[in-house]
Design an enzyme around this catalytic site. Sequence first.
Site, PDB file in Angstrom:
ATOM      1  N   GLY A 184      38.188 -45.216 -18.689  1.00 33.48           N
ATOM      2  CA  GLY A 184      39.004 -46.426 -18.689  1.00 33.48           C
ATOM      3  C   GLY A 184      38.189 -47.700 -18.651  1.00 33.48           C
ATOM      4  O   GLY A 184      38.515 -48.676 -19.334  1.00 33.48           O
ATOM      5  N   SER A 242      41.022 -33.762 -23.819  1.00 37.15           N
ATOM      6  CA  SER A 242      39.693 -33.216 -23.544  1.00 37.15           C
ATOM      7  C   SER A 242      39.406 -32.099 -24.544  1.00 37.15           C
ATOM      8  O   SER A 242      40.323 -31.416 -24.998  1.00 37.15           O
ATOM      9  CB  SER A 242      39.634 -32.660 -22.121  1.00 37.15           C
ATOM     10  OG  SER A 242      38.474 -31.873 -21.928  1.00 37.15           O
ATOM     11  N   SER A 243      38.134 -31.901 -24.849  1.00 34.29           N
ATOM     12  CA  SER A 243      37.763 -30.823 -25.773  1.00 34.29           C
ATOM     13  C   SER A 243      38.019 -29.445 -25.182  1.00 34.29           C
ATOM     14  O   SER A 243      38.034 -28.447 -25.904  1.00 34.29           O
ATOM     15  CB  SER A 243      36.290 -30.951 -26.173  1.00 34.29           C
ATOM     16  OG  SER A 243      35.449 -30.874 -25.026  1.00 34.29           O
ATOM     17  N   CYS A 244      38.252 -29.371 -23.855  1.00 38.92           N
ATOM     18  CA  CYS A 244      38.494 -28.063 -23.238  1.00 38.92           C
ATOM     19  C   CYS A 244      39.874 -27.506 -23.579  1.00 38.92           C
ATOM     20  O   CYS A 244      40.201 -26.386 -23.182  1.00 38.92           O
ATOM     21  CB  CYS A 244      38.312 -28.130 -21.729  1.00 38.92           C
ATOM     22  SG  CYS A 244      39.624 -29.019 -20.875  1.00 38.92           S
ATOM     23  N   TYR A 290      43.064 -27.393 -15.748  1.00 39.83           N
ATOM     24  CA  TYR A 290      42.886 -28.736 -16.309  1.00 39.83           C
ATOM     25  C   TYR A 290      43.255 -28.751 -17.787  1.00 39.83           C
ATOM     26  O   TYR A 290      43.955 -29.660 -18.256  1.00 39.83           O
ATOM     27  CB  TYR A 290      41.434 -29.170 -16.119  1.00 39.83           C
ATOM     28  CG  TYR A 290      41.093 -30.506 -16.718  1.00 39.83           C
ATOM     29  CD1 TYR A 290      41.527 -31.685 -16.125  1.00 39.83           C
ATOM     30  CD2 TYR A 290      40.320 -30.597 -17.870  1.00 39.83           C
ATOM     31  CE1 TYR A 290      41.202 -32.924 -16.662  1.00 39.83           C
ATOM     32  CE2 TYR A 290      39.994 -31.824 -18.421  1.00 39.83           C
ATOM     33  CZ  TYR A 290      40.439 -32.982 -17.817  1.00 39.83           C
ATOM     34  OH  TYR A 290      40.115 -34.216 -18.358  1.00 39.83           O
ATOM     35  N   LYS A 348      46.204 -30.899 -19.825  1.00 40.20           N
ATOM     36  CA  LYS A 348      45.931 -31.769 -20.964  1.00 40.20           C
ATOM     37  C   LYS A 348      46.724 -31.339 -22.203  1.00 40.20           C
ATOM     38  O   LYS A 348      47.199 -32.174 -22.976  1.00 40.20           O
ATOM     39  CB  LYS A 348      44.428 -31.782 -21.270  1.00 40.20           C
ATOM     40  CG  LYS A 348      43.612 -32.573 -20.263  1.00 40.20           C
ATOM     41  CD  LYS A 348      44.011 -34.039 -20.254  1.00 40.20           C
ATOM     42  CE  LYS A 348      43.163 -34.873 -19.335  1.00 40.20           C
ATOM     43  NZ  LYS A 348      43.562 -36.298 -19.346  1.00 40.20           N
ATOM     44  N   ASN A 383      32.363 -34.094 -24.396  1.00 34.40           N
ATOM     45  CA  ASN A 383      31.790 -34.394 -23.077  1.00 34.40           C
ATOM     46  C   ASN A 383      31.235 -35.816 -23.072  1.00 34.40           C
ATOM     47  O   ASN A 383      30.417 -36.172 -23.930  1.00 34.40           O
ATOM     48  CB  ASN A 383      30.660 -33.404 -22.770  1.00 34.40           C
ATOM     49  CG  ASN A 383      31.146 -31.977 -22.757  1.00 34.40           C
ATOM     50  OD1 ASN A 383      31.900 -31.570 -21.890  1.00 34.40           O
ATOM     51  ND2 ASN A 383      30.723 -31.199 -23.743  1.00 34.40           N
ATOM     52  N   HIS A 438      30.399 -33.918 -13.624  1.00 33.96           N
ATOM     53  CA  HIS A 438      30.100 -33.084 -14.784  1.00 33.96           C
ATOM     54  C   HIS A 438      28.588 -32.836 -14.858  1.00 33.96           C
ATOM     55  O   HIS A 438      27.805 -33.437 -14.135  1.00 33.96           O
ATOM     56  CB  HIS A 438      30.594 -33.758 -16.065  1.00 33.96           C
ATOM     57  CG  HIS A 438      32.081 -33.746 -16.204  1.00 33.96           C
ATOM     58  ND1 HIS A 438      32.866 -34.850 -15.950  1.00 33.96           N
ATOM     59  CD2 HIS A 438      32.936 -32.752 -16.557  1.00 33.96           C
ATOM     60  CE1 HIS A 438      34.143 -34.549 -16.150  1.00 33.96           C
ATOM     61  NE2 HIS A 438      34.210 -33.288 -16.513  1.00 33.96           N
ATOM     62  N   ARG A 491      20.206 -35.021  -9.697  1.00 37.38           N
ATOM     63  CA  ARG A 491      19.350 -33.960  -9.164  1.00 37.38           C
ATOM     64  C   ARG A 491      17.882 -34.207  -9.507  1.00 37.38           C
ATOM     65  O   ARG A 491      16.994 -34.067  -8.669  1.00 37.38           O
ATOM     66  CB  ARG A 491      19.822 -32.610  -9.714  1.00 37.38           C
ATOM     67  CG  ARG A 491      19.341 -31.411  -8.906  1.00 37.38           C
ATOM     68  CD  ARG A 491      19.958 -30.129  -9.434  1.00 37.38           C
ATOM     69  NE  ARG A 491      21.421 -30.187  -9.450  1.00 37.38           N
ATOM     70  CZ  ARG A 491      22.197 -29.289 -10.043  1.00 37.38           C
ATOM     71  NH1 ARG A 491      21.644 -28.266 -10.680  1.00 37.38           N
ATOM     72  NH2 ARG A 491      23.499 -29.396 -10.000  1.00 37.38           N
TER      73      ARG A 491
END
Length: 334
Positions: free
Chosen positions: A17, A108-110, A137, A141, A166, A180, A188
């Site tokens: 957003g 989402s691509s998922c 999820y 979507k 992503n 993600h 990390r």
Amino acid sequence: MDKSSKTYVAGHTGLVGSAILRRLQSQGYSNFILRTHQELDLEIQKDVEDFFRRERPEYVFLAAAKVGGIYANSTYPADFIYNNLIIEANVIHAAYKYGVKKLLFLGSSCIYPRLAPQPMKEEYLLTGELEPTNEPYAVAKIAGIKLCQSYNRQYGTNFISVMPTNLYGPNDNYDPMTSHVLPALIRRFHEAKIEGRPFVEAWGTGSPRREFMYSEDMADACVFIMNLEEKKFASNLNPQTPNGSLCASSLNPQTSIINIGTGEDITIKELTALIADVTEYKGEIQWDTTKPDGTPRKLLDVSCLHSLGWKHKTTLEKGLKLTYNDFLRQFGAK
């Protein structure tokens, strides 16, 4: 969209957003209706309807959502399906009820099957089983997509769904447990460098292939799609006919889905090496193969978007450098 059109960006403080809002502002749009989660809880139907009745937005970018990586999806599946279902249902219904001219829903691509042919075309939706690690999820979507299509069919609304790949970029979530893969790895590697750790542990085998897009490019694509001529959304051309558009079926109001991506992917192992370079980490990378890999490959077919005249501009290497700088800015790191 007129530059003075009353525009509501739902979820304007998040990664997606905020990028859309910045893109609109950079292009001269100025009449925004913005509410934080504290000011407007999109899970409360009455509050959402009161907001739409009072403010009467003309255009809506529905970027508000509960998002997270594999760990978060696996740990909080009920939250991921419930929160997203109720947010999209409340906003999409209110947009219809109070006469929004056009709404763009961020999916989402998922949503595509776990073992879908690669690259994934818009037409592959609901042709196979979903990836188990983020199925709740994805189901939410998919429901949002079907809401948009159903309101278009029954009420003649102008709601379109876009499926971003992503995403990463400014204002991302760097929490090690809920983020993600890309922002989690940035944090990390940075912390390992600062603390002088001899190795960084990454999840899985590193073999899955993923597509990554800089959020500023995604936002540019969203504004581009929102400004497509109305006749493109009314197109009923058969893409198989000689005169048919390459993505006519995607722009049909009853099946309106457009993929947003780069059309390029890399392995997670290659990604970690890039992030190590960007963060200047010199230690070893070790792989915890007891952790899940997720979907073997997720690459979007972006032929439709390209045929409409839009392509991404930011390379992964450049985007990673910009994102790492944003991480340093957010956390005051040197």
